[in-house]
Design a protein around this motif. Structure first.
Motif, mmCIF file in Angstrom:
data_model
loop_
_atom_site.group_PDB
_atom_site.id
_atom_site.type_symbol
_atom_site.label_atom_id
_atom_site.label_comp_id
_atom_site.label_asym_id
_atom_site.label_seq_id
_atom_site.Cartn_x
_atom_site.Cartn_y
_atom_site.Cartn_z
ATOM 1 N N MET B 36 -42.522 -4.658 23.963
ATOM 2 C CA MET B 36 -41.105 -4.996 23.987
ATOM 3 C C MET B 36 -40.523 -4.860 25.389
ATOM 4 O O MET B 36 -39.397 -5.260 25.636
ATOM 5 N N PRO B 39 -39.809 -8.669 27.616
ATOM 6 C CA PRO B 39 -38.611 -9.497 27.848
ATOM 7 C C PRO B 39 -37.567 -8.853 28.755
ATOM 8 O O PRO B 39 -36.581 -9.505 29.082
ATOM 9 N N ILE B 40 -37.747 -7.590 29.140
ATOM 10 C CA ILE B 40 -36.764 -6.973 30.030
ATOM 11 C C ILE B 40 -37.203 -7.200 31.470
ATOM 12 O O ILE B 40 -38.254 -6.723 31.881
ATOM 13 N N GLN B 41 -36.380 -7.906 32.224
ATOM 14 C CA GLN B 41 -36.817 -8.266 33.570
ATOM 15 C C GLN B 41 -36.589 -7.130 34.556
ATOM 16 O O GLN B 41 -35.597 -6.432 34.495
ATOM 17 N N LEU B 44 -33.616 -9.667 38.297
ATOM 18 C CA LEU B 44 -32.991 -10.831 37.693
ATOM 19 C C LEU B 44 -33.153 -12.032 38.617
ATOM 20 O O LEU B 44 -32.968 -11.925 39.828
ATOM 21 N N PRO B 45 -33.549 -13.156 38.055
ATOM 22 C CA PRO B 45 -33.870 -14.330 38.867
ATOM 23 C C PRO B 45 -32.596 -15.026 39.335
ATOM 24 O O PRO B 45 -32.196 -16.030 38.786
ATOM 25 N N GLU B 46 -31.952 -14.458 40.340
ATOM 26 C CA GLU B 46 -30.667 -15.033 40.695
ATOM 27 C C GLU B 46 -30.467 -15.138 42.184
ATOM 28 O O GLU B 46 -31.068 -14.399 42.963
ATOM 29 N N GLN B 71 -16.298 -19.259 42.747
ATOM 30 C CA GLN B 71 -15.375 -18.757 41.729
ATOM 31 C C GLN B 71 -14.602 -17.531 42.231
ATOM 32 O O GLN B 71 -14.535 -16.511 41.560
ATOM 33 N N GLY B 92 -15.507 -14.111 30.347
ATOM 34 C CA GLY B 92 -16.250 -14.800 31.390
ATOM 35 C C GLY B 92 -15.909 -16.255 31.659
ATOM 36 O O GLY B 92 -16.671 -16.933 32.339
#
Ligand code: HEM
Ligand code: FES
Lengths: 517, 159
Positions: B36, B39-41, B44-46, B71, B92
């Motif tokens: 499990m 799925p925790i990265q 973060l791909p940013e 923004q 948001g």
């Protein structure tokens, strides 16, 4: 090869089609009651049915066909969904264009997409109505409590399927609906912020990150939603549906009045009371299966053999009919009404108003007072509360009758009026007079979380149902009061969110009053 | 009759059997829990949270400018420069700016000229982003770092 062998080969070749058929279908023509039972129980797919069903099951008024309609819609969605997956590209660059291709270029693509979209909307509706039918006929009572829970699981999976599917076209509608949805998942932050503990305990942020794989809706989110929508949730639905149908059989068919659940082995005694039925003579031939031999609670299948009919062909025919009817409805809707596709997702300019799918607009209305309360607290209370119903209300009451007894009908009517009134007030007061922040600009956020139209509405409903419980001394009556109130609240708030809210979530009596921009 | 006082004999077989079952169960559970984590990265791909605003002279006191792509609103006063995030603190959506405040299209939150909540469901004021001066004299803002609302950045004092 000898002459004899040659002859045998020839004979076997000629008999091949017949033997092949008989190796698959191992019973004679289904014209005797015995062969009809065999047709059902010797087939992996059909044996999820009882071999015989109570004739009440076939009456429209018993189920309104809603479970079968939901199941048909699920099949239709699976079929059309597989065809859509042939062309759909789950990437930020490809998604929108591939949906456009499906809609405008690929033969039958538009119809397939339309049917998929319509069936999805209809399924949410039919599952909710099915739950209402089960509730109002008291069919959740012992021994069906667990199947009610499985049903709750199916309700959640159905909503999750619709919601995850919403993102896949990657248009404006999709992008902003999912942005809002993901932030609702993060809304426990509203509470942890107010308590000043987000820095070290942030369940909201964690959930959103798991869902999106990033902190914004982007490529990672699309992949995860695609995985959920096309693999994980359908598998979950199939497993739950299998258990759901199997439990119906094991719980002795659909709930019906004056049904006694016989312990194993006593079935024979009961069947002696049965009148002169063509059926019971056949019982000797029929295998009831192992269940009659093992100790413990067994299916109550053999209680009233005189009032049962064989599932083949009566039930199967009815199911086929429902399926064809549902298919026809989807086809007609799909031919005449196109599924929407807005412009490509634009993370800089939100839609105005940005609305979630209709079944979430009631929640969006509550979210417009407090994200945490409307988006998480009230849904959680609703799901847990619904799940507890059959465990808190264990009164013996004949199942299968809509709102048994005059007093329960009266309670349902009064609760519907009360529920409607409160929901209308919960919208009308803030719209006309504003809410806490307009009256006392400095109120702390914690105060707004505790006292907003959503929490007050819930509190009013719970208080009402406790009052009914006190007056009638009946848990069933109190459950009816609560369920009816929530149902009316859901309907009113959904209507307000869908029809009466315009740009900036301002209140408008009609769409034609919306400012043009 | 085995009882609490006189427990029945636990045979070696029973013990080994139970131990085996528990081991298998724990192994399966443990590997599931371990999986499990997938799925925790870690990262973060940013894109980077830091972005250039331009040189301080581009923002004369008394002016304000919306940078649509980032923004944010860049606001310049006698007290200094501030960068306000235009992402609504409710759920948001991107708010719009009208000179005397901000409006959110999604659920109707309204914010005053300095980002404080004046109406609607937003639980808190718009974020004020941290500003710094790059070695080349340009202003840089960071979406990942907040400062107290009302803390203006004095570029001229340092320049
Ligand atoms: C994907 C969604 C669902 C499907 C396809 C489905 C399907 C069915 C079908 C075919 C039946 C047989 C009777 C009938 O047609 O009414 C049934 C019965 C039942 N369902 Fe569902 N169902 C779903 C969701 C739910 C939900 C949300 C609940 C409640 C929380 C629920 C609770 C029950 C119960 C308790 C029964 C037994 C009723 C009786 O004995 O009369 N189901 N379901
Ligand atoms: S996102 Fe701005 S008010 Fe809801």
């Amino acid at each position: 090869m000898s002459e004899q062998n040659m002859q045998a080969m020839w004979r076997n070749t000629l008999a091949l089609p017949g033997n092949l058929f008989r190796s698959i279908v191992r019973h004679g023509r289904p014209d005797s009651a015995r062969a009809r039972s065999q047709a059902v129980f010797s087939n992996l797919f059909l044996h999820i049915h009882s071999t015989r069903i109570h004739h009440r099951t076939l009456r429209f008024s018993t189920t309104a066909d809603l479970g079968a309609i939901s199941a048909s819609l699920f099949l239709i969605l699976t079929g059309t969904g597989i065809f859509l997956m042939v062309y759909y590209k789950p990437s930020v660059d490809g998604a929108y264009d591939s949906i456009k291709d499906i809609h405008y270029v690929i033969p039958t693509g538009r119809l397939t997409r339309n049917i998929h979209r319509w069936a999805a909307h209809l399924m949410v509706l039919s599952v909710i109505l099915h739950m209402c039918r089960v509730f109002f006929t008291a069919s959740y009572k012992k021994p069906r409590e667990f199947n009610w829970l499985v049903g709750m699981g199916l309700l959640v999976v159905t909503l999750a399927l619709s919601f995850t599917g919403y993102l896949l076209p990657w248009d404006q509608l999709a992008y902003w609906a999912i942005t809002i949805g993901a932030n609702i998942a993060a809304s426990p932050r509203e509470l942890t912020d107010a308590l000043g503990m987000t820095a070290w305990f942030d369940p909201g942020g964690f959930t959103r990150e798991m869902l999106l794989g990033a902190s914004e809706v982007g490529p990672e989110a699309l992949i995860r939603f695609n995985l959920l929508h096309c693999v994980i949730l359908p598998i979950a639905a199939v497993v739950l549906l299998g258990v759901h149908f199997w439990r119906i059989r094991k719980d002795g068919g659909l709930g019906r009045p004056h049904q006694e659940v016989t312990p194993a082995g006593k079935g024979a005694a009961v069947s002696q009371q049965a009148g002169p039925a063509p059926v019971s003579t056949d019982s000797a031939n029929k295998t009831w299966g192992l269940m009659a031999l093992v100790p413990g609670r067994s299916p109550a299948a053999d209680i009233e053999p005189s009032e049962t009919v064989p599932a083949w062909p009566y039930l199967l025919r009815a199911e086929l009919l429902v399926f064809m009817g549902t298919m026809l409805l989807c086809l007609v809707l799909g031919i005449f009404f196109d599924a929407p596709l807005k412009v490509l997702a634009d993370p800089v300019h939100p839609e105005n108003p940005a609305k979630a799918p209709w079944y979430f607009l009631g929640l969006q209305e509550l979210v417009s007072y407090s994200a945490f309360v409307g988006g998480l607290f009230i849904p959680a209370v609703t799901v847990v509360g619904l799940g507890l119903v059959p465990y808190l209300d264990r009164e013996k009451e004949p199942a299968g009758i809509y709102l048994d007894g005059a007093h329960n009908k009266r309670i349902a009517l009064h609760s519907a009026l009360f529920g409607t009134l409160c929901a209308v007030l919960a919208v009308a007061i803030p719209v006309n007079f504003g809410w806490l922040r307009d009256w006392f600009p400095g109120v702390p956020q914690l105060f707004i979380i505790l006292f907003n139209p959503g929490t007050l509405l819930t509190a009013a409903y719970v208080a009402w149902s406790l009052r009914v419980a006190g007056r009638t001394g009946s848990t069933r009556s109190s459950a009816i009061a609560l369920f009816t109130c929530f149902l009316m609240g859901f309907i009113i708030l959904t209507y307000v969110g869908t029809e009466l809210r315009g740009p900036n979530w301002d209140f408008y009596w009609s769409r034609s009053d919306w400012p043009v921009h | 009759m085995p009882s609490r006082v006189e427990p029945g004999r636990v045979t070696r077989r029973d013990l080994l059997g139970a131990a085996g079952l528990w081991t298998a169960g724990l192994a399966i559970l443990g590997s599931l829990v371990g999986l499990m984590r997938l799925p925790i990265q870690r990262v973060l791909p940013e894109a980077s949270d830091r972005f250039k605003l331009g040189s301080p002279e581009e923002f004369p006191p008394g002016s304000s400018k919306v940078l649509q792509d980032q923004q944010v609103l860049v606001m310049s006063t006698q007290e200094g420069i501030a960068v306000l995030s235009m992402v609504c603190t409710h759920l948001g959506c991107v708010v719009s700016y009208s000179g005397d405040g901000f409006t959110c299209p999604c659920h109707g939150s309204r914010f005053g000229p300095l980002g404080d909540v004046s109406a609607g469901p937003a639980p808190r004021a718009l974020k004020w982003l941290e500003i710094s001066l790059a070695p080349n004299g340009k202003l840089v803002a960071d979406k990942g770092r907040e400062v107290e609302p009302g803390s203006f950045f004095q570029a001229r004092g340092k320049a």
